[in-house]
Write an enzyme that holds these catalytic residues in place. Structure first.
Site, PDB file in Angstrom:
ATOM      1  N   ASN A  30     -36.496 -28.303  33.656  1.00 52.72           N
ATOM      2  CA  ASN A  30     -36.096 -28.837  32.892  1.00 52.72           C
ATOM      3  C   ASN A  30     -36.514 -29.013  30.810  1.00 52.72           C
ATOM      4  O   ASN A  30     -38.049 -28.810  30.930  1.00 52.72           O
ATOM      5  CB  ASN A  30     -35.829 -30.482  32.611  1.00 52.72           C
ATOM      6  N   ARG A  31     -35.728 -28.904  30.081  1.00 51.72           N
ATOM      7  CA  ARG A  31     -36.149 -28.332  29.332  1.00 51.72           C
ATOM      8  C   ARG A  31     -36.688 -29.287  27.930  1.00 51.72           C
ATOM      9  O   ARG A  31     -35.813 -30.389  27.919  1.00 51.72           O
ATOM     10  CB  ARG A  31     -35.354 -27.855  27.990  1.00 51.72           C
TER      11      ARG A  31
END
Ligand code: C5P
Length: 221
Positions: A30-31
C-alpha cells in the site's frame, strides 16, 4: 522528553507499509510514507513514554527515544506487535497490505516467452483486530482509517468491526499520502470530533494529549 506525563507507560505504534514479496525483486504494497506514524511515535516519546515503533520499510530516521523494530511483511509485523505486548496504548498507523501472495517465487519471474503470471492472494492477519481482542489488550487501542469516500460511515463501521476504542479517519482522496499535512476525525464512543487541517506533527501532538488524558489523567483540583 519535554514532559513526563507518560512516564512509565508503554506506547506501541505501527507505521509505514508492509511489503509482500512476489519474487526476489517484486512486491505488493500500500502507499504509505510512514510520516504520520513516526510523528506519533515521536510525540509519545516527547511525553516520556517508552515507545516501541514497529515499522515497515520506509526511509525515515528513528525519532529520538524510540525503540524501532523494522519488519517487511504483515506476518512479521503481526509477530513483532505480539512480542511487544503488553502496552498501555496501541496506535496502529501502518498501511498493512490486505493480501499476500499465496506462494513466493524463489527466482525472478521472467516476462519473456509466457503470458503474464496470475497472482494468487491470501488474506493477511488483521493486526489491529488481533490486538483489540488479545488477552493482553492495551487499555487504549487506536486505529486509523484512510478512506476516499463516506469517510465517517466507513470509519464508524471499522471501529465496531475491529474493536478499537478510537478510529482516526482521514480523507485520502486529496494529497495526504506522503504529504506534510492531514485533516482527521477522531471517532470514539463519545462521537466524532473533527480537527482542522494541520501538520502531521501537530495531529500527532494533539492525539497524544488525548491519549495521555486517558492513560494518565490529571487529577482535578
Ligand atoms: O481495514 P483497513 O486497512 O482500512 O484498517 C485500517 C486500520 O487497521 C489501521 O489502523 C491499520 O493499521 C489497521 N490494520 C492492521 N492490520 C491489517 C489491516 C489494517 O492492523 N491487516
Amino acid at each position: 522528553a519535554i514532559s513526563d506525563r507518560l512516564e512509565g507507560k508503554h506506547v506501541l505504534v505501527t507505521a509505514g507499509p508492509t511489503h509482500e514479496p512476489i519474487d526476489p525483486v517484486r512486491y505488493i504494497a500500500n502507499r504509505s510514507s510512514g510520516k504520520q506514524g513516526y510523528a506519533i511515535a515521536a510525540a509519545a516519546a516527547r511525553l516520556g513514554a517508552r515507545v516501541t515503533l514497529v515499522s515497515g520499510p520506509v526511509a525515515l530516521e528513528c525519532p529520538p527515544g524510540v525503540d524501532r523494530v523494522f519488519v517487511e511483511t504483515a506476518i512479521q509485523m503481526a509477530d513483532a506487535v505480539k512480542a511487544a505486548l503488553p502496552a498501555d496504548a496501541a496506535i496502529m498507523v501502518a498501511a498493512v497490505a490486505d493480501w499476500r501472495t499465496t506462494e513466493v517465487s524463489g527466482e525472478k519471474m521472467k516476462k519473456r516467452g509466457s503470458a503474464p503470471p496470475a497472482l494468487r492472494l491470501t488474506e493477511n492477519p488483521d493486526i489491529l483486530a488481533s490486538v483489540a481482542s488479545s488477552p493482553k489488550r492495551p487499555k487504549l487501542v487506536v486505529g486509523f482509517a484512510a478512506e476516499t469516500e463516506k469517510v465517517l460511515d466507513h470509519a464508524k463501521d471499522k471501529r465496531k468491526r475491529k474493536g478499537a476504542d478510537w478510529i482516526v479517519a482521514n480523507d485520502v482522496s486529496g494529497d495526504v499520502m506522503g504529504g506534510a499535512v492531514n485533516a482527521v476525525h477522531i471517532i470514539s464512543d463519545a462521537g466524532v470530533e473533527s480537527l482542522p487541517e494541520m501538520a502531521k506533527e501537530a495531529v500527532a501532538a494533539n492525539l497524544l494529549e488525548r491519549i495521555a488524558d486517558v492513560l494518565a489523567p490529571v487529577p482535578e483540583s
